[in-house]
Write an enzyme that holds these catalytic residues in place. Sequence first.
Site, PDB file in Angstrom:
ATOM      1  N   CYS A 118      -5.925  12.922  12.713  1.00 54.01           N
ATOM      2  CA  CYS A 118      -5.687  11.502  12.486  1.00 54.01           C
ATOM      3  C   CYS A 118      -5.647  10.805  13.827  1.00 54.01           C
ATOM      4  CB  CYS A 118      -4.357  11.342  11.762  1.00 54.01           C
ATOM      5  SG  CYS A 118      -3.918   9.639  11.508  1.00 54.01           S
ATOM      6  N   ARG A 148      -9.024  -0.314   4.190  1.00 51.49           N
ATOM      7  CA  ARG A 148      -8.160   0.741   3.640  1.00 51.49           C
ATOM      8  C   ARG A 148      -6.782   0.182   3.295  1.00 51.49           C
ATOM      9  NH1 ARG A 148      -7.626   6.027   6.892  1.00 51.49           N
ATOM     10  NH2 ARG A 148      -6.287   6.219   5.096  1.00 51.49           N
ATOM     11  N   ASP A 195       4.918  19.917   8.055  1.00 52.42           N
ATOM     12  CA  ASP A 195       5.872  21.039   8.028  1.00 52.42           C
ATOM     13  C   ASP A 195       7.164  20.677   7.287  1.00 52.42           C
ATOM     14  OD1 ASP A 195       6.042  19.281  10.362  1.00 52.42           O
ATOM     15  OD2 ASP A 195       7.763  20.493  10.958  1.00 52.42           O
ATOM     16  N   LEU A 196       7.603  19.432   7.414  1.00 51.24           N
ATOM     17  CA  LEU A 196       8.874  19.065   6.763  1.00 51.24           C
ATOM     18  C   LEU A 196       8.711  19.000   5.237  1.00 51.24           C
ATOM     19  CD1 LEU A 196       9.923  16.308   9.337  1.00 51.24           C
ATOM     20  CD2 LEU A 196      10.961  18.577   9.094  1.00 51.24           C
ATOM     21  N   ASP A 235       4.139   0.568  12.175  1.00 48.45           N
ATOM     22  CA  ASP A 235       2.949  -0.052  11.573  1.00 48.45           C
ATOM     23  C   ASP A 235       2.748  -1.503  12.037  1.00 48.45           C
ATOM     24  OD1 ASP A 235       2.461   2.295  10.270  1.00 48.45           O
ATOM     25  OD2 ASP A 235       3.285   1.651   8.342  1.00 48.45           O
ATOM     26  N   ARG A 283      -4.863  10.595   4.350  1.00 51.06           N
ATOM     27  CA  ARG A 283      -3.739  11.507   4.595  1.00 51.06           C
ATOM     28  C   ARG A 283      -2.691  11.435   3.493  1.00 51.06           C
ATOM     29  NH1 ARG A 283      -3.481  14.370   8.771  1.00 51.06           N
ATOM     30  NH2 ARG A 283      -1.295  14.760   8.315  1.00 51.06           N
ATOM     31  N   LYS A 302       0.839  -1.214   0.000  1.00 52.51           N
ATOM     32  CA  LYS A 302       0.000   0.000   0.000  1.00 52.51           C
ATOM     33  C   LYS A 302       0.867   1.255   0.000  1.00 52.51           C
ATOM     34  CE  LYS A 302      -1.735   1.544   4.079  1.00 52.51           C
ATOM     35  NZ  LYS A 302      -1.447   2.967   4.384  1.00 52.51           N
ATOM     36  N   ASN A 303       1.852   1.268   0.896  1.00 53.97           N
ATOM     37  CA  ASN A 303       2.614   2.508   1.072  1.00 53.97           C
ATOM     38  C   ASN A 303       3.639   2.766  -0.030  1.00 53.97           C
ATOM     39  OD1 ASN A 303       1.055   3.034   3.256  1.00 53.97           O
ATOM     40  ND2 ASN A 303       2.584   2.471   4.799  1.00 53.97           N
ATOM     41  N   ARG A 321      -0.297  14.703  12.776  1.00 51.55           N
ATOM     42  CA  ARG A 321       0.547  14.352  11.620  1.00 51.55           C
ATOM     43  C   ARG A 321       0.800  15.586  10.764  1.00 51.55           C
ATOM     44  NH1 ARG A 321      -1.395   8.768   9.140  1.00 51.55           N
ATOM     45  NH2 ARG A 321       0.607   8.876   8.098  1.00 51.55           N
ATOM     46  N   PRO A 322       1.741  16.416  11.216  1.00 53.03           N
ATOM     47  CA  PRO A 322       2.018  17.655  10.483  1.00 53.03           C
ATOM     48  C   PRO A 322       2.704  17.379   9.153  1.00 53.03           C
ATOM     49  CG  PRO A 322       3.632  17.347  12.227  1.00 53.03           C
ATOM     50  CD  PRO A 322       2.666  16.207  12.332  1.00 53.03           C
ATOM     51  N   ILE A 363       7.620   6.761  17.038  1.00 54.42           N
ATOM     52  CA  ILE A 363       7.281   7.501  15.814  1.00 54.42           C
ATOM     53  C   ILE A 363       5.975   8.280  16.010  1.00 54.42           C
ATOM     54  CG2 ILE A 363       6.925   7.339  13.305  1.00 54.42           C
ATOM     55  CD1 ILE A 363       9.617   6.200  14.123  1.00 54.42           C
TER      56      ILE A 363
HETATM   57  N1  EPU Z   1       6.453  14.374  10.905  1.00 60.25           N
HETATM   58  C1  EPU Z   1       6.642  15.709  11.201  1.00 60.25           C
HETATM   59  N2  EPU Z   1       6.548  16.630  10.178  1.00 60.25           N
HETATM   60  C2  EPU Z   1       6.290  16.266   8.897  1.00 60.25           C
HETATM   61  C3  EPU Z   1       6.110  14.886   8.595  1.00 60.25           C
HETATM   62  C4  EPU Z   1       6.200  13.968   9.633  1.00 60.25           C
HETATM   63  O1  EPU Z   1       6.880  16.061  12.347  1.00 60.25           O
HETATM   64  O2  EPU Z   1       6.239  17.139   8.036  1.00 60.25           O
HETATM   65  C5  EPU Z   1       6.560  13.371  11.978  1.00 60.25           C
HETATM   66  C6  EPU Z   1       5.303  12.552  12.151  1.00 60.25           C
HETATM   67  O3  EPU Z   1       4.348  13.210  12.956  1.00 60.25           O
HETATM   68  C7  EPU Z   1       5.844  11.285  12.767  1.00 60.25           C
HETATM   69  C8  EPU Z   1       7.184  11.118  12.072  1.00 60.25           C
HETATM   70  O4  EPU Z   1       7.532  12.420  11.587  1.00 60.25           O
HETATM   71  O5  EPU Z   1       6.078  11.484  14.145  1.00 60.25           O
HETATM   72  C9  EPU Z   1       7.194  10.135  10.926  1.00 60.25           C
HETATM   73  O6  EPU Z   1       6.087  10.384  10.062  1.00 60.25           O
HETATM   74  P1  EPU Z   1       6.158  10.118   8.495  1.00 60.25           P
HETATM   75  O7  EPU Z   1       6.107  11.417   7.792  1.00 60.25           O
HETATM   76  O8  EPU Z   1       7.313   9.226   8.191  1.00 60.25           O
HETATM   77  O9  EPU Z   1       4.796   9.360   8.244  1.00 60.25           O
HETATM   78  P2  EPU Z   1       4.012   9.362   6.879  1.00 60.25           P
HETATM   79  O10 EPU Z   1       4.969   9.463   5.763  1.00 60.25           O
HETATM   80  O11 EPU Z   1       2.893  10.336   6.944  1.00 60.25           O
HETATM   81  C10 EPU Z   1       4.122   6.810   6.413  1.00 60.25           C
HETATM   82  C11 EPU Z   1       3.144   5.687   6.268  1.00 60.25           C
HETATM   83  C12 EPU Z   1       2.544   5.356   7.620  1.00 60.25           C
HETATM   84  C13 EPU Z   1       3.673   4.996   8.576  1.00 60.25           C
HETATM   85  C14 EPU Z   1       4.692   6.142   8.654  1.00 60.25           C
HETATM   86  C15 EPU Z   1       5.905   5.808   9.497  1.00 60.25           C
HETATM   87  C16 EPU Z   1       2.305   5.991   4.024  1.00 60.25           C
HETATM   88  C17 EPU Z   1       1.168   6.290   3.132  1.00 60.25           C
HETATM   89  N3  EPU Z   1       2.093   6.066   5.328  1.00 60.25           N
HETATM   90  O12 EPU Z   1       3.368   7.923   6.892  1.00 60.25           O
HETATM   91  O13 EPU Z   1       1.726   4.218   7.408  1.00 60.25           O
HETATM   92  O14 EPU Z   1       3.159   4.735   9.864  1.00 60.25           O
HETATM   93  O15 EPU Z   1       5.160   6.449   7.320  1.00 60.25           O
HETATM   94  O16 EPU Z   1       6.551   4.697   9.006  1.00 60.25           O
HETATM   95  O17 EPU Z   1       3.378   5.656   3.552  1.00 60.25           O
HETATM   96  C18 EPU Z   1      -0.041   2.723   7.837  1.00 60.25           C
HETATM   97  O18 EPU Z   1       0.256   2.158   6.769  1.00 60.25           O
HETATM   98  O19 EPU Z   1      -0.839   2.236   8.681  1.00 60.25           O
HETATM   99  C19 EPU Z   1       0.566   4.016   8.129  1.00 60.25           C
HETATM  100  C20 EPU Z   1       0.072   4.866   9.028  1.00 60.25           C
END
Ligand code: EPU
Length: 419
Positions: free
Chosen positions: A115, A398, A123-124, A306, A91, A22-23, A120-121, A328
């Site tokens: 969420c 999902r 900002d990065l 996950d 998201r 999925k991811n 889940r910001p 995380i």
């Molecule tokens: N974060 C920030 N700022 C940002 C982005 C992230 O502070 O701009 C923080 C997040 O709040 C979190 C950490 O950085 O504490 C890591 O978040 P990440 O951005 O890596 O998460 P994501 O890319 O939104 C993906 C997966 C998630 C998985 C996370 C961590 C997808 C579609 N989603 O989310 O998958 O938990 O990486 O590995 O790839 C799931 O499949 O159930 C799922 C939630």
Amino acid sequence: MDKILVHGGNSLAGSIKISGSKNSALPILAATLLTREPCTIHRVPDLSDTHYMLQILTHLGAQVERASGIVTVTADKVQSVAPYDVVRKMRASVGVIGPLLGRCKEATVSLPGGCVIGDRPIDLHLKGFEALGAAVRVEGGNVKVFAPKLAGAVINLRGKFGPTVLGTDNVMMAAVLAEGTTVIEGAAQEPEVCDLADFLNKMGAKIEGAGTRRIIVEGVSELHGAEHDIIPDRIEAGTFLVAGAIAGNGVTVNRVEPKHLTAITEALSGCGFKIEANKQSITVSPNGAPKPLEITTEPYPGFPTDMQAQMCALLSTTDGISVITENIFPQRYMHVAELKRMGAQVQMEGATAVIQGVERLTGAPVMASDLRASAALVLAGLKAEGITEVSRVYHIDRGYEHLDEKLSELGAHIERVKA
Ligand code: EPU
């Protein structure tokens, strides 16, 4: 709303095939926006999240054809506005911002709402777009990015909780069409990021270093169509291995990439299970009494967040005291209250769950709250006495392709009650 009924007590055995990730599929589908030419993606899992992504692409002007896991997207003409109605369900829809910025040099995408797994910001992501020369504004619930021209830059994407997976994807997708070289420091190393980079390189991008903390993108002026196979879903595979650990007597997951699952198989070995890995399959079998464990979730190659909920379910029925720390998403513990309703003994201390294993759980009506939490409740139900009724299973749909059918194939007594 559909429900899943799990009749606990059956022993699982046999093998199942793991679906495409999925991811990986979500950002790769978004990346098809980067070219006018058709892209064909194989092994796209049949999930509501991939359907949502295809709906977003269609809204943006792409033509989409889908037949048994093969999706062809032709984004001959695209428009760059994705309103709340279109993106609110998922998201990962923020993953269209990078490709739209790369292709159209602008994007207006509604921000997804809250969420259940925590704040889940993005900002990065935005910091990365700004570094590439984009002006970024957040107003009226939308994020607007605009850049007359994108120029390569050195960007550090590491945040307070470590690297960002979708942030790395998003910046990489914008940078492939920027002028000059972009260096992403503190990049996410997840296999899904590598899969996206592989796909982008097939489209004519010049990306090196995916899978390490430093990704280098040499901008090109345009990309072309490409064909790609999505990698196997390591979290689906891990979920079935934990099912095999909780209630199995020899469960094999086929069509997997064992090296992507090392942290998970090491945790299961640490718990006392026998793990046999071949080129594309892994088998988990009982091997004496399971042992308690200490786990901390970390970015890849560490133990994945996950899989945290599923391990909580397993350790709830493992004699002794286990400790899980979520690094995380520190609030990702919605499953704990539901597991407690089934008799689990878990004490929360901040982002740490201290689990006292019990001999047996008992079936109860429980509510799915997010994708992985829901899977954990189904797994707990496999071992519980009586019937576990999991409601709100749209969360499961999902991200798991036919979870109930695959568990039935392994011998679970599980039924879906249609609403
Ligand atoms: N974060 C920030 N700022 C940002 C982005 C992230 O502070 O701009 C923080 C997040 O709040 C979190 C950490 O950085 O504490 C890591 O978040 P990440 O951005 O890596 O998460 P994501 O890319 O939104 C993906 C997966 C998630 C998985 C996370 C961590 C997808 C579609 N989603 O989310 O998958 O938990 O990486 O590995 O790839 C799931 O499949 O159930 C799922 C939630």
